[in-house]
Design a protein around this motif. Sequence first.
Motif, PDB file in Angstrom:
ATOM      1  N   ASN A 589      17.857 -79.032  26.427  1.00  0.00           N
ATOM      2  CA  ASN A 589      16.963 -79.177  25.277  1.00  0.00           C
ATOM      3  C   ASN A 589      17.628 -78.671  24.010  1.00  0.00           C
ATOM      4  O   ASN A 589      17.544 -79.302  22.951  1.00  0.00           O
ATOM      5  CB  ASN A 589      15.672 -78.386  25.500  1.00  0.00           C
ATOM      6  CG  ASN A 589      14.672 -79.174  26.348  1.00  0.00           C
ATOM      7  OD1 ASN A 589      14.844 -80.374  26.563  1.00  0.00           O
ATOM      8  ND2 ASN A 589      13.637 -78.486  26.815  1.00  0.00           N
ATOM      9  N   ASP A 622      19.158 -71.711  19.837  1.00  0.00           N
ATOM     10  CA  ASP A 622      19.864 -72.802  19.152  1.00  0.00           C
ATOM     11  C   ASP A 622      19.578 -72.738  17.669  1.00  0.00           C
ATOM     12  O   ASP A 622      18.757 -71.933  17.219  1.00  0.00           O
ATOM     13  CB  ASP A 622      19.453 -74.159  19.754  1.00  0.00           C
ATOM     14  CG  ASP A 622      17.996 -74.465  19.559  1.00  0.00           C
ATOM     15  OD1 ASP A 622      17.516 -74.392  18.407  1.00  0.00           O
ATOM     16  OD2 ASP A 622      17.283 -74.771  20.565  1.00  0.00           O
ATOM     17  N   GLN A 641       4.993 -83.120  24.174  1.00  0.00           N
ATOM     18  CA  GLN A 641       6.157 -83.094  23.282  1.00  0.00           C
ATOM     19  C   GLN A 641       5.648 -82.825  21.878  1.00  0.00           C
ATOM     20  O   GLN A 641       4.529 -83.209  21.543  1.00  0.00           O
ATOM     21  CB  GLN A 641       6.884 -84.444  23.330  1.00  0.00           C
ATOM     22  CG  GLN A 641       7.542 -84.640  24.689  1.00  0.00           C
ATOM     23  CD  GLN A 641       8.148 -86.014  24.856  1.00  0.00           C
ATOM     24  OE1 GLN A 641       7.601 -87.012  24.376  1.00  0.00           O
ATOM     25  NE2 GLN A 641       9.292 -86.060  25.533  1.00  0.00           N
ATOM     26  N   THR A 653      10.740 -86.628  29.222  1.00  0.00           N
ATOM     27  CA  THR A 653       9.408 -86.926  29.750  1.00  0.00           C
ATOM     28  C   THR A 653       8.358 -85.898  29.319  1.00  0.00           C
ATOM     29  O   THR A 653       7.165 -86.100  29.513  1.00  0.00           O
ATOM     30  CB  THR A 653       9.431 -86.913  31.287  1.00  0.00           C
ATOM     31  OG1 THR A 653       9.956 -85.641  31.705  1.00  0.00           O
ATOM     32  CG2 THR A 653      10.282 -88.026  31.841  1.00  0.00           C
ATOM     33  N   LEU A 657       9.898 -78.343  30.491  1.00  0.00           N
ATOM     34  CA  LEU A 657       9.460 -76.958  30.262  1.00  0.00           C
ATOM     35  C   LEU A 657       8.346 -76.560  31.235  1.00  0.00           C
ATOM     36  O   LEU A 657       8.294 -75.413  31.688  1.00  0.00           O
ATOM     37  CB  LEU A 657       8.981 -76.776  28.819  1.00  0.00           C
ATOM     38  CG  LEU A 657      10.107 -76.693  27.769  1.00  0.00           C
ATOM     39  CD1 LEU A 657       9.526 -76.563  26.370  1.00  0.00           C
ATOM     40  CD2 LEU A 657      11.038 -75.520  28.053  1.00  0.00           C
TER      41      LEU A 657
HETATM   42  P1  ADP Z   1      11.401 -83.128  27.222  1.00  0.00           P
HETATM   43  O1  ADP Z   1      12.536 -82.378  26.675  1.00  0.00           O
HETATM   44  O2  ADP Z   1      11.729 -83.898  28.428  1.00  0.00           O
HETATM   45  O3  ADP Z   1      10.632 -83.892  26.202  1.00  0.00           O
HETATM   46  P2  ADP Z   1      10.448 -80.538  27.711  1.00  0.00           P
HETATM   47  O4  ADP Z   1       9.272 -80.070  28.520  1.00  0.00           O
HETATM   48  O5  ADP Z   1      11.731 -80.009  28.122  1.00  0.00           O
HETATM   49  O6  ADP Z   1      10.390 -82.089  27.769  1.00  0.00           O
HETATM   50  O7  ADP Z   1      10.185 -80.206  26.215  1.00  0.00           O
HETATM   51  C1  ADP Z   1       8.925 -80.462  25.677  1.00  0.00           C
HETATM   52  C2  ADP Z   1       9.037 -80.590  24.204  1.00  0.00           C
HETATM   53  O8  ADP Z   1       9.308 -79.302  23.645  1.00  0.00           O
HETATM   54  C3  ADP Z   1      10.195 -81.421  23.708  1.00  0.00           C
HETATM   55  O9  ADP Z   1       9.852 -82.771  23.715  1.00  0.00           O
HETATM   56  C4  ADP Z   1      10.382 -80.900  22.314  1.00  0.00           C
HETATM   57  O10 ADP Z   1       9.418 -81.488  21.437  1.00  0.00           O
HETATM   58  C5  ADP Z   1      10.093 -79.429  22.460  1.00  0.00           C
HETATM   59  N1  ADP Z   1      11.354 -78.651  22.658  1.00  0.00           N
HETATM   60  C6  ADP Z   1      11.823 -78.212  23.811  1.00  0.00           C
HETATM   61  N2  ADP Z   1      12.962 -77.512  23.600  1.00  0.00           N
HETATM   62  C7  ADP Z   1      13.212 -77.531  22.256  1.00  0.00           C
HETATM   63  C8  ADP Z   1      14.229 -76.973  21.410  1.00  0.00           C
HETATM   64  N3  ADP Z   1      15.273 -76.255  21.880  1.00  0.00           N
HETATM   65  N4  ADP Z   1      14.154 -77.199  20.070  1.00  0.00           N
HETATM   66  C9  ADP Z   1      13.110 -77.905  19.577  1.00  0.00           C
HETATM   67  N5  ADP Z   1      12.141 -78.464  20.321  1.00  0.00           N
HETATM   68  C10 ADP Z   1      12.175 -78.264  21.656  1.00  0.00           C
END
Ligand code: ADP
Length: 695
Positions: A589, A622, A641, A653, A657
């Motif tokens: 991510n 990050d 998301q 998807t 997380l």
């Molecule tokens: P995916 O990455 O498959 O969409 P995740 O559950 O990993 O699903 O993440 C959910 C949402 O959280 C992401 O779509 C994004 O909007 C946000 N997100 C996750 N990690 C980050 C990050 N490091 N920086 C910014 N937004 C993030």
Amino acid sequence: MMERKTEATSISVLDSLARLQRMATEQATVRDTNTLVLIMMQQLKEISGTRIAIWTEYIKEKNALKVSKVDVDNRLLQNVIRLAGRELLSVEIPVDFKLMDTKAEGQLMYWSGLTEATEGKVSPEISAVVKRLTGLDRYISIIHLLDGQLYGTSTIGLSADQPDPPRQILEFYASLSSVSLHRNQAEAQLMAERKRLADIIEATRVGTWEWNVQTNAMAVNDRYLEMVGYTRREMEPIDLGTWYRLIHPEDKIMSNRELEAVIAGEQPFYEVECRLRHKNGHWIWIMDQGKVVRWSADGQPLLMSGTHLDITAKKEVELEIRKERDLFASGPVVFFTWQGSPGSWQVERVSANVEKLLGYTPETIMAPDFEYGMLMHPDDYHRVVQEAVEFRRKRAHHYTQTYRVRHRDGFYRWIYDYNVPEYREDNEEIRIQGYIHDETERMMSQEKLRFAKEQAETANMAKSQFLANMSHEIRTPLNGLMGMMQLLEMTALNHEQQEYLQLAKTASDSLLVVIQDILDYTRIEAGKIQLEETVFDIHILLKDLVSLFQVSAREKKLHLGCNVSEKVPVKISGDPFRLRQVLTNLVGNAIKFTERGEILIQVRHLSNIETREEELVFQVSDTGIGIPLHKQPEIFDSFQQVDSSTTRKYGGTGLGLAISKGIVEQMGGRMWVESTEGAGSTFYFTCPLKNQTPS
Ligand code: ADP
């Protein structure tokens, strides 16, 4: 010469009389007049050496003296008295005490002979005999006044030829003192009694009134006036009209009715609670009580007397209580007083609103043959009894119960029952005060909620199950496809075909990842995820991870670093596969959502001094797009998301997380995020440390 002699005699006679008088006063405590008289006569003879003492009584109605007793020592004299005695004893001598009233205390008054003194009532013959025998021809009296009122006289007869010393003369003592003293004593007693009563009345702060039924005139005490705020002068003349001006018109009717009944002799006492108008305009509450104290011979009431008691404060409290009671009676809460043992409750008291709740009147419910327990739902009855027994055993200060009770019309109502028991020594029968109210609606909505939740849960389970089945069903042919593609790759293909095949392979790889995610997620949701427990080197794991992502980081010109604190042990035990899965997701991510800058992985060791527990804290930071604050709690939910358009731009998807958090929690840790929109994000997670480094 003669005069002076008499004067001297008088003084010593006076001394004797004064002494006698003192004695009389001392003896005044003797209640019985006869005894007093006898004592006085005895004293008289002892002091003066008198041989005869005559006692006279003052008859007030006739303003006369009556010779009532003669005490004679001398035998000869006794005969004379016997001769004249009958007459002597009944003789009444009129006197003019008005004259005496004007005289001062101790004033001497000279009387002449017996016949003269009795205005001829005693025959001159007898008088002559007495004079001859006694040698008396004059009497002197001494007047005793008390507060200006005639109190008594002491009289001594004087013989002209034998005036001195008094011992040698025959003294004749006539006195009113016994009667007056006696009367005085009675009067003093009466006055003391009056005063005592007055003190009591004052102390009780009651107003008193006397009403002359014939003339309507009224006499009241100061307290009576004080209660209504008037001075005596403002109020006078006080009569029945005054009373009618004070009393509240609404109370007048009842007061009149009561008065009439008492005056007619139909009831002995008059008693009403009524309002009187205070001088300041407000109303005060009075307890008015009285009775007829004097009746005429033909049965007409002459005088009535009674009291006023200010009961305003009590009445206000009473009204307040009634208001509260009315308030409760109109509300949904029914008050109960029970008596008995669990299972057989006898209702002692119940508020009127019970009828609204259960359909039975309070009378029915309080009847001895009525059993409240019999109204209970059979499914609840035993539980309620059991609970009550248990509460009682523990001597609970209060307890609540919820059960169903049958309304008179047959349907059941849920009841909330609050009880405050009064325990007895033997713990047998107890008295309970409490209240009940209708709980049906709340119970129903609770039931509805529970049902809705159950339904939602079932639906969710069905969805998860469907997802799991689908993923599984998709994965099997997908694996087949991928296997075929691998076989196809080994055949002779031209350049174009190879390019198409590579595209198909990439697509199926991504598809596999998605399917894998869904499967993982459904497993986590069902709590079916299995964690391994092996000893592994955390440093190697991190190194592999970094090198895996180095390629994609470099592609985006991002710096990827890893920093492990010294205290982190080398070997730990746990599930390296799942730990890697979580870190992979976070680092993936981070790279995905960062355009420039760096990604940093950090691992620290933490130990809680209090609980002595140790844990590792992982941190992936990050310098990417960040997450708005309001979105931060949501991103850990499945399929969430920050921006649905990100799916297009960044892919994914929204399960990563949710899976990661599920894994971390199952490992016994926590996961959270700190982020500033546009500046970057830091994801944290902890996991309990099981140090396996050989020391
Ligand atoms: P995916 O990455 O498959 O969409 P995740 O559950 O990993 O699903 O993440 C959910 C949402 O959280 C992401 O779509 C994004 O909007 C946000 N997100 C996750 N990690 C980050 C990050 N490091 N920086 C910014 N937004 C993030």
